[in-house]
Motif scaffolding. Structure first.
Motif, PDB file in Angstrom:
ATOM      1  N   ARG A 259      38.384  41.594  49.447  1.00  0.00           N
ATOM      2  CA  ARG A 259      37.559  42.803  49.370  1.00  0.00           C
ATOM      3  C   ARG A 259      38.416  44.002  48.960  1.00  0.00           C
ATOM      4  NH1 ARG A 259      34.993  41.003  54.202  1.00  0.00           N
ATOM      5  NH2 ARG A 259      36.266  42.433  55.421  1.00  0.00           N
ATOM      6  N   ARG A 260      39.627  44.051  49.477  1.00  0.00           N
ATOM      7  CA  ARG A 260      40.503  45.190  49.226  1.00  0.00           C
ATOM      8  C   ARG A 260      41.141  45.132  47.846  1.00  0.00           C
ATOM      9  NH1 ARG A 260      45.888  45.391  50.471  1.00  0.00           N
ATOM     10  NH2 ARG A 260      45.652  43.408  51.567  1.00  0.00           N
ATOM     11  N   MET A 261      41.543  43.950  47.399  1.00  0.00           N
ATOM     12  CA  MET A 261      42.339  43.833  46.179  1.00  0.00           C
ATOM     13  C   MET A 261      41.554  43.389  44.950  1.00  0.00           C
ATOM     14  SD  MET A 261      46.026  42.299  47.465  1.00  0.00           S
ATOM     15  CE  MET A 261      45.370  40.823  48.263  1.00  0.00           C
ATOM     16  N   VAL A 262      40.438  42.698  45.109  1.00  0.00           N
ATOM     17  CA  VAL A 262      39.762  42.063  43.972  1.00  0.00           C
ATOM     18  C   VAL A 262      38.346  42.602  43.754  1.00  0.00           C
ATOM     19  CG1 VAL A 262      38.948  39.873  42.995  1.00  0.00           C
ATOM     20  CG2 VAL A 262      41.127  39.954  44.249  1.00  0.00           C
ATOM     21  N   ALA A 263      37.542  42.671  44.781  1.00  0.00           N
ATOM     22  CA  ALA A 263      36.135  43.042  44.627  1.00  0.00           C
ATOM     23  C   ALA A 263      35.995  44.463  44.084  1.00  0.00           C
ATOM     24  CB  ALA A 263      35.412  42.925  45.956  1.00  0.00           C
ATOM     25  N   SER A 264      35.018  44.653  43.217  1.00  0.00           N
ATOM     26  CA  SER A 264      34.775  45.966  42.612  1.00  0.00           C
ATOM     27  C   SER A 264      33.345  46.010  42.108  1.00  0.00           C
ATOM     28  CB  SER A 264      35.749  46.214  41.454  1.00  0.00           C
ATOM     29  OG  SER A 264      35.457  45.348  40.361  1.00  0.00           O
ATOM     30  N   GLU A 265      32.973  47.105  41.458  1.00  0.00           N
ATOM     31  CA  GLU A 265      31.643  47.194  40.859  1.00  0.00           C
ATOM     32  C   GLU A 265      31.498  46.228  39.684  1.00  0.00           C
ATOM     33  OE1 GLU A 265      30.990  51.217  39.790  1.00  0.00           O
ATOM     34  OE2 GLU A 265      30.806  51.915  41.871  1.00  0.00           O
TER      35      GLU A 265
ATOM     36  N   LEU B 171      42.279  38.420  39.496  1.00  0.00           N
ATOM     37  CA  LEU B 171      42.029  39.655  38.749  1.00  0.00           C
ATOM     38  C   LEU B 171      42.318  39.470  37.266  1.00  0.00           C
ATOM     39  CD1 LEU B 171      43.480  42.515  40.988  1.00  0.00           C
ATOM     40  CD2 LEU B 171      41.100  42.243  40.280  1.00  0.00           C
ATOM     41  N   ARG B 172      43.476  38.910  36.957  1.00  0.00           N
ATOM     42  CA  ARG B 172      43.861  38.755  35.552  1.00  0.00           C
ATOM     43  C   ARG B 172      42.911  37.796  34.823  1.00  0.00           C
ATOM     44  NH1 ARG B 172      46.019  43.054  36.822  1.00  0.00           N
ATOM     45  NH2 ARG B 172      48.280  43.339  36.881  1.00  0.00           N
ATOM     46  N   LEU B 173      42.488  36.718  35.488  1.00  0.00           N
ATOM     47  CA  LEU B 173      41.563  35.782  34.862  1.00  0.00           C
ATOM     48  C   LEU B 173      40.181  36.397  34.653  1.00  0.00           C
ATOM     49  CD1 LEU B 173      42.624  32.558  36.770  1.00  0.00           C
ATOM     50  CD2 LEU B 173      42.829  32.929  34.300  1.00  0.00           C
ATOM     51  N   CYS B 174      39.878  37.441  35.396  1.00  0.00           N
ATOM     52  CA  CYS B 174      38.616  38.175  35.216  1.00  0.00           C
ATOM     53  C   CYS B 174      38.769  39.343  34.255  1.00  0.00           C
ATOM     54  CB  CYS B 174      38.092  38.669  36.566  1.00  0.00           C
ATOM     55  SG  CYS B 174      37.385  37.358  37.587  1.00  0.00           S
ATOM     56  N   GLY B 175      39.912  39.444  33.598  1.00  0.00           N
ATOM     57  CA  GLY B 175      40.098  40.477  32.593  1.00  0.00           C
ATOM     58  C   GLY B 175      40.544  41.819  33.122  1.00  0.00           C
ATOM     59  N   ASP B 176      40.919  41.897  34.394  1.00  0.00           N
ATOM     60  CA  ASP B 176      41.459  43.138  34.949  1.00  0.00           C
ATOM     61  C   ASP B 176      42.970  43.123  34.733  1.00  0.00           C
ATOM     62  OD1 ASP B 176      42.669  45.057  36.653  1.00  0.00           O
ATOM     63  OD2 ASP B 176      40.933  45.044  37.978  1.00  0.00           O
ATOM     64  N   HIS B 177      43.434  43.942  33.807  1.00  0.00           N
ATOM     65  CA  HIS B 177      44.858  44.003  33.485  1.00  0.00           C
ATOM     66  C   HIS B 177      45.476  45.333  33.906  1.00  0.00           C
ATOM     67  CE1 HIS B 177      44.300  40.264  31.345  1.00  0.00           C
ATOM     68  NE2 HIS B 177      43.344  40.806  30.616  1.00  0.00           N
TER      69      HIS B 177
ATOM     70  N   ALA C 149      49.808  49.131  41.458  1.00  0.00           N
ATOM     71  CA  ALA C 149      51.150  49.198  42.029  1.00  0.00           C
ATOM     72  C   ALA C 149      51.128  49.355  43.539  1.00  0.00           C
ATOM     73  CB  ALA C 149      51.927  50.347  41.378  1.00  0.00           C
ATOM     74  N   GLN C 150      50.036  49.864  44.092  1.00  0.00           N
ATOM     75  CA  GLN C 150      49.976  50.049  45.540  1.00  0.00           C
ATOM     76  C   GLN C 150      50.037  48.729  46.293  1.00  0.00           C
ATOM     77  OE1 GLN C 150      47.491  50.362  43.414  1.00  0.00           O
ATOM     78  NE2 GLN C 150      45.471  50.003  44.325  1.00  0.00           N
ATOM     79  N   PHE C 151      49.744  47.621  45.594  1.00  0.00           N
ATOM     80  CA  PHE C 151      49.772  46.309  46.232  1.00  0.00           C
ATOM     81  C   PHE C 151      51.111  45.591  46.063  1.00  0.00           C
ATOM     82  CE2 PHE C 151      45.063  46.482  45.042  1.00  0.00           C
ATOM     83  CZ  PHE C 151      44.708  47.038  46.250  1.00  0.00           C
TER      84      PHE C 151
ATOM     85  N   SER D  83      50.978  34.679  49.608  1.00  0.00           N
ATOM     86  CA  SER D  83      49.910  33.770  49.159  1.00  0.00           C
ATOM     87  C   SER D  83      48.704  34.538  48.648  1.00  0.00           C
ATOM     88  CB  SER D  83      49.504  32.837  50.304  1.00  0.00           C
ATOM     89  OG  SER D  83      50.547  31.938  50.614  1.00  0.00           O
ATOM     90  N   ASN D  84      48.202  35.486  49.438  1.00  0.00           N
ATOM     91  CA  ASN D  84      46.989  36.194  49.035  1.00  0.00           C
ATOM     92  C   ASN D  84      47.246  37.203  47.930  1.00  0.00           C
ATOM     93  OD1 ASN D  84      45.651  34.672  50.899  1.00  0.00           O
ATOM     94  ND2 ASN D  84      45.225  36.336  52.314  1.00  0.00           N
ATOM     95  N   LEU D  85      48.429  37.761  47.883  1.00  0.00           N
ATOM     96  CA  LEU D  85      48.767  38.649  46.775  1.00  0.00           C
ATOM     97  C   LEU D  85      48.780  37.874  45.463  1.00  0.00           C
ATOM     98  CD1 LEU D  85      49.725  41.436  45.731  1.00  0.00           C
ATOM     99  CD2 LEU D  85      52.064  40.709  46.265  1.00  0.00           C
ATOM    100  N   ALA D  86      49.375  36.685  45.476  1.00  0.00           N
ATOM    101  CA  ALA D  86      49.464  35.873  44.260  1.00  0.00           C
ATOM    102  C   ALA D  86      48.085  35.426  43.781  1.00  0.00           C
ATOM    103  CB  ALA D  86      50.352  34.656  44.505  1.00  0.00           C
TER     104      ALA D  86
END
Length: 259
Positions: A41-47, A236-242, A246-248, A227-230
């Motif tokens: 929820r914190r690192m991946v989920a978005s609108e 994210l990258r596979l969903c096109g978020d490039h 840096a906060q993570f 593990s969860n960071l990786a």
């Protein structure tokens, strides 16, 4: 008092968007998992990116036998995530089980329900992340016992890394692993990292290390992969978020090869 009213049908059927959200990440997590959903929820989920979760039966203690017992349930679990709809990526959130079952076997089981979907495991994502960071010599911190940690040590050695130090906390219940305090994680990370290592890997999707990865990097002066960071980075990258997040931590500023 009697109420009178009428019902009416709209003059036309609503136009439908192709998807409620542009991208779909499916998560298969353990029944006992406290950590993966908050991290995603914190690192991946978005609108733009939706995260859709199913849980797989699992019983403690964390042993190779109990971890391997999840394999027959993987196909059913994958099929329960938005049945008959396409996902952009599926992630199986168990690092130690990915080792004992095998990345290829996890992928095959998930694709039996979701054909051709990109599959992310914590182990494969961690290897890719460490390589992207340019790490050849690593230190490793796990919450597991020595018995559960040995197959993981072999996995990373066989993946081409020199392991300078491998520290284990000796826990056997993943619910306890999720309760290790954040300051404690930073303290154990300081102890675990060897001076000559290029990076530190902190294993286990139950451990809350992703939330303090950047703080650990500041404390040890080296890149950190958890593990969860990786897995969040890979999804994210596979969903096109490039974008650079840096906060993570440092990994979240880098591209994923082939994404």
């Amino acid at each position: 008092m009697e109420k009178t009213f009428s019902l009416s049908l709209a003059s036309r059927r609503p136009r439908l968007d192709e998807r409620p959200l542009e991208k779909r990440v499916g998560l298969i997590i353990l029944a006992t998992d406290h950590t993966t959903e908050p991290d995603f929820r914190r690192m991946v989920a978005s609108e733009r990116i939706g995260v859709y979760v199913t849980r797989i039966p699992y019983a403690n203690p964390v042993t190779p036998e109990n971890l391997r017992a999840m394999q027959p349930q993987l196909t059913t679990a994958a099929g329960l995530i938005l049945p008959d709809e396409v996902l952009d990526v599926v992630m199986y959130s168990c690092t130690s089980a990915s080792v004992v079952i095998g990345d290829d076997q996890v992928t095959a089981a998930i694709r039996a329900a979701k054909p051709d979907v990109p599959v992310v495991t914590p182990t494969a994502a961690a290897v890719e992340g460490l390589r992207t960071l340019g790490a050849a010599r690593i230190s490793v911190l796990t919450p597991y016992t020595l018995e559960t940690s040995r197959p993981m040590a072999d996995y990373f050695a066989e993946s081409g890394f020199s392991i300078d130090r491998f520290a284990c906390l000796g826990l056997t219940d993943d619910r306890e692993m999720a309760r290790v305090g954040l300051d404690e994680l930073i303290a154990f990370a300081r102890e675990a990292v060897a001076p000559g290592s290029d990076a530190l890997f902190i294993s286990c999707t139950a451990v809350r290390a992703a939330s303090v990865a950047a703080r650990i990097e500041d404390a040890i002066g080296k890149p950190v992969v958890t593990s969860n960071l990786a897995t969040a980075w890979a999804c994210l990258r596979l969903c096109g978020d490039h974008d650079h997040h840096a906060q993570f931590g440092q990994l979240m500023t880098l591209p994923l090869a082939g994404a």
